[in-house]
Design a protein around this motif. Structure first.
Motif, PDB file in Angstrom:
ATOM      1  N   ASN A 115       0.851  -1.194   0.000  1.00  0.00           N
ATOM      2  CA  ASN A 115       0.000   0.000   0.000  1.00  0.00           C
ATOM      3  C   ASN A 115       0.882   1.239   0.000  1.00  0.00           C
ATOM      4  N   ILE A 116       0.427   2.263  -0.695  1.00  0.00           N
ATOM      5  CA  ILE A 116       1.150   3.532  -0.721  1.00  0.00           C
ATOM      6  C   ILE A 116       0.144   4.651  -0.475  1.00  0.00           C
ATOM      7  N   VAL A 117       0.425   5.477   0.526  1.00  0.00           N
ATOM      8  CA  VAL A 117      -0.427   6.613   0.856  1.00  0.00           C
ATOM      9  C   VAL A 117       0.367   7.887   0.584  1.00  0.00           C
ATOM     10  N   LEU A 118      -0.128   8.678  -0.368  1.00  0.00           N
ATOM     11  CA  LEU A 118       0.535   9.912  -0.775  1.00  0.00           C
ATOM     12  C   LEU A 118      -0.335  11.081  -0.337  1.00  0.00           C
ATOM     13  N   MET A 119       0.068  11.753   0.729  1.00  0.00           N
ATOM     14  CA  MET A 119      -0.710  12.875   1.244  1.00  0.00           C
ATOM     15  C   MET A 119      -0.146  14.179   0.682  1.00  0.00           C
ATOM     16  N   HIS A 120      -0.972  14.862  -0.103  1.00  0.00           N
ATOM     17  CA  HIS A 120      -0.623  16.177  -0.648  1.00  0.00           C
ATOM     18  C   HIS A 120       0.670  16.161  -1.469  1.00  0.00           C
ATOM     19  N   PRO A 121       0.766  15.277  -2.455  1.00  0.00           N
ATOM     20  CA  PRO A 121       1.949  15.270  -3.324  1.00  0.00           C
ATOM     21  C   PRO A 121       1.851  16.363  -4.388  1.00  0.00           C
ATOM     22  N   SER A 122       2.924  16.534  -5.140  1.00  0.00           N
ATOM     23  CA  SER A 122       2.938  17.457  -6.275  1.00  0.00           C
ATOM     24  C   SER A 122       3.170  16.672  -7.561  1.00  0.00           C
ATOM     25  N   ASN A 123       2.677  17.194  -8.649  1.00  0.00           N
ATOM     26  CA  ASN A 123       2.874  16.560  -9.951  1.00  0.00           C
ATOM     27  C   ASN A 123       4.132  17.156 -10.568  1.00  0.00           C
ATOM     28  N   LEU A 124       5.254  16.437 -10.442  1.00  0.00           N
ATOM     29  CA  LEU A 124       6.554  16.982 -10.828  1.00  0.00           C
ATOM     30  C   LEU A 124       7.151  16.270 -12.038  1.00  0.00           C
ATOM     31  N   GLY A 131       2.315  -2.071 -14.571  1.00  0.00           N
ATOM     32  CA  GLY A 131       2.328  -3.375 -13.932  1.00  0.00           C
ATOM     33  C   GLY A 131       2.432  -3.362 -12.420  1.00  0.00           C
ATOM     34  N   SER A 132       2.292  -2.191 -11.797  1.00  0.00           N
ATOM     35  CA  SER A 132       2.371  -2.154 -10.340  1.00  0.00           C
ATOM     36  C   SER A 132       1.153  -2.825  -9.722  1.00  0.00           C
ATOM     37  N   LYS A 133       1.390  -3.604  -8.683  1.00  0.00           N
ATOM     38  CA  LYS A 133       0.296  -4.233  -7.937  1.00  0.00           C
ATOM     39  C   LYS A 133       0.012  -3.478  -6.644  1.00  0.00           C
ATOM     40  N   SER A 134       0.767  -2.419  -6.384  1.00  0.00           N
ATOM     41  CA  SER A 134       0.567  -1.631  -5.168  1.00  0.00           C
ATOM     42  C   SER A 134      -0.771  -0.908  -5.205  1.00  0.00           C
ATOM     43  N   ARG A 135      -1.453  -0.877  -4.064  1.00  0.00           N
ATOM     44  CA  ARG A 135      -2.660  -0.050  -3.913  1.00  0.00           C
ATOM     45  C   ARG A 135      -2.206   1.354  -3.521  1.00  0.00           C
ATOM     46  N   VAL A 136      -2.723   2.359  -4.219  1.00  0.00           N
ATOM     47  CA  VAL A 136      -2.254   3.730  -4.007  1.00  0.00           C
ATOM     48  C   VAL A 136      -3.428   4.622  -3.629  1.00  0.00           C
ATOM     49  N   LEU A 137      -3.267   5.370  -2.534  1.00  0.00           N
ATOM     50  CA  LEU A 137      -4.221   6.396  -2.137  1.00  0.00           C
ATOM     51  C   LEU A 137      -3.530   7.748  -2.217  1.00  0.00           C
ATOM     52  N   ILE A 138      -4.167   8.694  -2.906  1.00  0.00           N
ATOM     53  CA  ILE A 138      -3.658  10.060  -2.991  1.00  0.00           C
ATOM     54  C   ILE A 138      -4.684  10.978  -2.345  1.00  0.00           C
ATOM     55  N   THR A 139      -4.206  11.872  -1.469  1.00  0.00           N
ATOM     56  CA  THR A 139      -5.108  12.836  -0.845  1.00  0.00           C
ATOM     57  C   THR A 139      -4.628  14.254  -1.143  1.00  0.00           C
ATOM     58  N   LEU A 155      -2.012  13.842 -11.721  1.00  0.00           N
ATOM     59  CA  LEU A 155      -1.087  12.828 -11.205  1.00  0.00           C
ATOM     60  C   LEU A 155      -1.827  11.530 -10.934  1.00  0.00           C
ATOM     61  N   SER A 156      -3.016  11.627 -10.352  1.00  0.00           N
ATOM     62  CA  SER A 156      -3.816  10.444 -10.052  1.00  0.00           C
ATOM     63  C   SER A 156      -4.186   9.687 -11.326  1.00  0.00           C
ATOM     64  N   LYS A 157      -4.568  10.421 -12.351  1.00  0.00           N
ATOM     65  CA  LYS A 157      -4.913   9.777 -13.627  1.00  0.00           C
ATOM     66  C   LYS A 157      -3.704   9.075 -14.227  1.00  0.00           C
ATOM     67  N   GLN A 158      -2.546   9.731 -14.143  1.00  0.00           N
ATOM     68  CA  GLN A 158      -1.323   9.122 -14.669  1.00  0.00           C
ATOM     69  C   GLN A 158      -0.979   7.851 -13.908  1.00  0.00           C
ATOM     70  N   LEU A 159      -1.051   7.920 -12.583  1.00  0.00           N
ATOM     71  CA  LEU A 159      -0.725   6.742 -11.776  1.00  0.00           C
ATOM     72  C   LEU A 159      -1.706   5.604 -12.007  1.00  0.00           C
ATOM     73  N   SER A 163      -0.975   1.816 -12.149  1.00  0.00           N
ATOM     74  CA  SER A 163      -1.388   1.144 -10.925  1.00  0.00           C
ATOM     75  C   SER A 163      -2.907   1.269 -10.821  1.00  0.00           C
ATOM     76  N   PRO A 164      -3.637   0.293 -11.363  1.00  0.00           N
ATOM     77  CA  PRO A 164      -5.092   0.408 -11.507  1.00  0.00           C
ATOM     78  C   PRO A 164      -5.862   0.611 -10.205  1.00  0.00           C
ATOM     79  N   THR A 165      -5.251   0.287  -9.075  1.00  0.00           N
ATOM     80  CA  THR A 165      -5.967   0.429  -7.801  1.00  0.00           C
ATOM     81  C   THR A 165      -5.740   1.810  -7.172  1.00  0.00           C
ATOM     82  N   THR A 166      -5.321   2.789  -7.957  1.00  0.00           N
ATOM     83  CA  THR A 166      -5.107   4.147  -7.449  1.00  0.00           C
ATOM     84  C   THR A 166      -6.448   4.808  -7.134  1.00  0.00           C
ATOM     85  N   LYS A 167      -6.509   5.473  -5.978  1.00  0.00           N
ATOM     86  CA  LYS A 167      -7.719   6.171  -5.560  1.00  0.00           C
ATOM     87  C   LYS A 167      -7.346   7.580  -5.119  1.00  0.00           C
TER      88      LYS A 167
END
Length: 195
Positions: A115-124, A131-139, A155-159, A163-167
Motif C-alpha cells: 500500500n502507498i499513501v501519498l498525502m498532498h503530493p505534487s505533480n513533478l 504493472g504495479s500491484k501496489s494499492r495507491v491512495l492520494i489525498t 497525477l492520479s490519472k497518470q498513476l 497502478s489500476p488500484t489508485t484512488k
C-alpha cells in the motif's frame, strides 16, 4: 539516511516520509491512529535542516533537480534492500515532500510496498512503469495552494494507468492533515475506524 525503527507486534509495517520541515516523529501519530501495534520505520530527510529539512534538493524553476533526485532515490533503494521486512504487509506513507520522494521510488520500484499513501503530493513530471500491484491512495485539499488539486488529479490519472488500484480523495481544507484525512486512510487500508 537516518531513521527510527519501532518494532511492533502486528504483521504490519509502516514506512514514513515526513514533509518539508518535519522529522522522523512527524507522522507517528497517524500510524498510532491506524494501527498502534504496527511496526514502523520513519526516515529523516537528509537535505537541509530545521524548517528546510527535506528528502531531496529544492525545486529549480518548479522542476525537480533530476540528478540529485535520482541519486537520492537510488541511495534509498540500496538502504531499503537491507531494511525491508520479510513476510509483512508494507505500507509507505509520505506527506508533501515525503510523498514526492515516494513517487520517485515508485518510478524505479513499482512494487516497493503493498500500500502507498501519498498525502498532498505534487505533480513533478514523474514517469512510471506499468504493472504495479501496489494499492495507491492520494489525498489533497480543495484549498491546497502547495499541492494544487488540479495537478494532483492529473497525477492520479497518470498513476491509475500504471497502478489500476489508485484512488484519489479530495478533502476540505488546505495542505494540512486533519482527522477526515486520517479516517479516509484508515478506510482505504481496511482498518476498523476507531470509535
Amino acid at each position: 539516511m537516518n531513521y527510527i525503527n519501532i518494532p511492533g507486534s502486528a504483521n504490519e509495517f509502516f514506512v514514513l516520509f515526513h514533509g518539508t520541515g518535519g522529522n522522523e516523529y512527524s507522522l507517528l501519530s497517524i500510524v498510532g491512529d491506524i494501527d498502534p501495534a504496527a511496526s514502523v520505520i520513519s526516515f529523516l530527510g537528509n537535505v537541509g535542516s530545521g524548517s528546510n529539512r527535506r528528502f531531496f534538493a529544492p525545486l529549480q524553476d518548479g522542476q525537480l533537480a533530476r540528478e540529485d533526485f535520482d541519486h537520492r532515490v537510488d541511495q534509498f533503494l540500496t538502504l531499503w534492500d537491507e531494511l525491508k521486512p520479510e513476510n509483512a504487509k508494507v505500507t509507505f506513507v509520505g506527506y508533501s515532500n515525503g510523498a514526492n520522494f515516494v513517487l520517485g521510488l515508485l518510478e524505479k520500484a513499482v512494487d516497493i510496498a503493498d500500500n502507498i499513501v501519498l498525502m498532498h503530493p505534487s505533480n513533478l513530471g514523474y514517469t512510471f512503469k506499468k504493472g504495479s500491484k501496489s494499492r495507491v491512495l492520494i489525498t489533497t485539499g480543495a484549498t491546497d495552494t502547495l499541492s494544487l488539486p488540479s495537478d494532483v488529479l492529473q497525477l492520479s490519472k497518470q498513476l491509475s494507468e500504471d497502478s489500476p488500484t489508485t484512488k484519489l480523495e479530495l478533502l476540505d481544507g488546505g495542505h494540512e492533515v486533519g482527522n477526515e484525512e486520517v479516517a479516509k486512510i484508515i478506510n482505504f487500508l481496511d482498518y476498523d475506524t476507531p470509535e
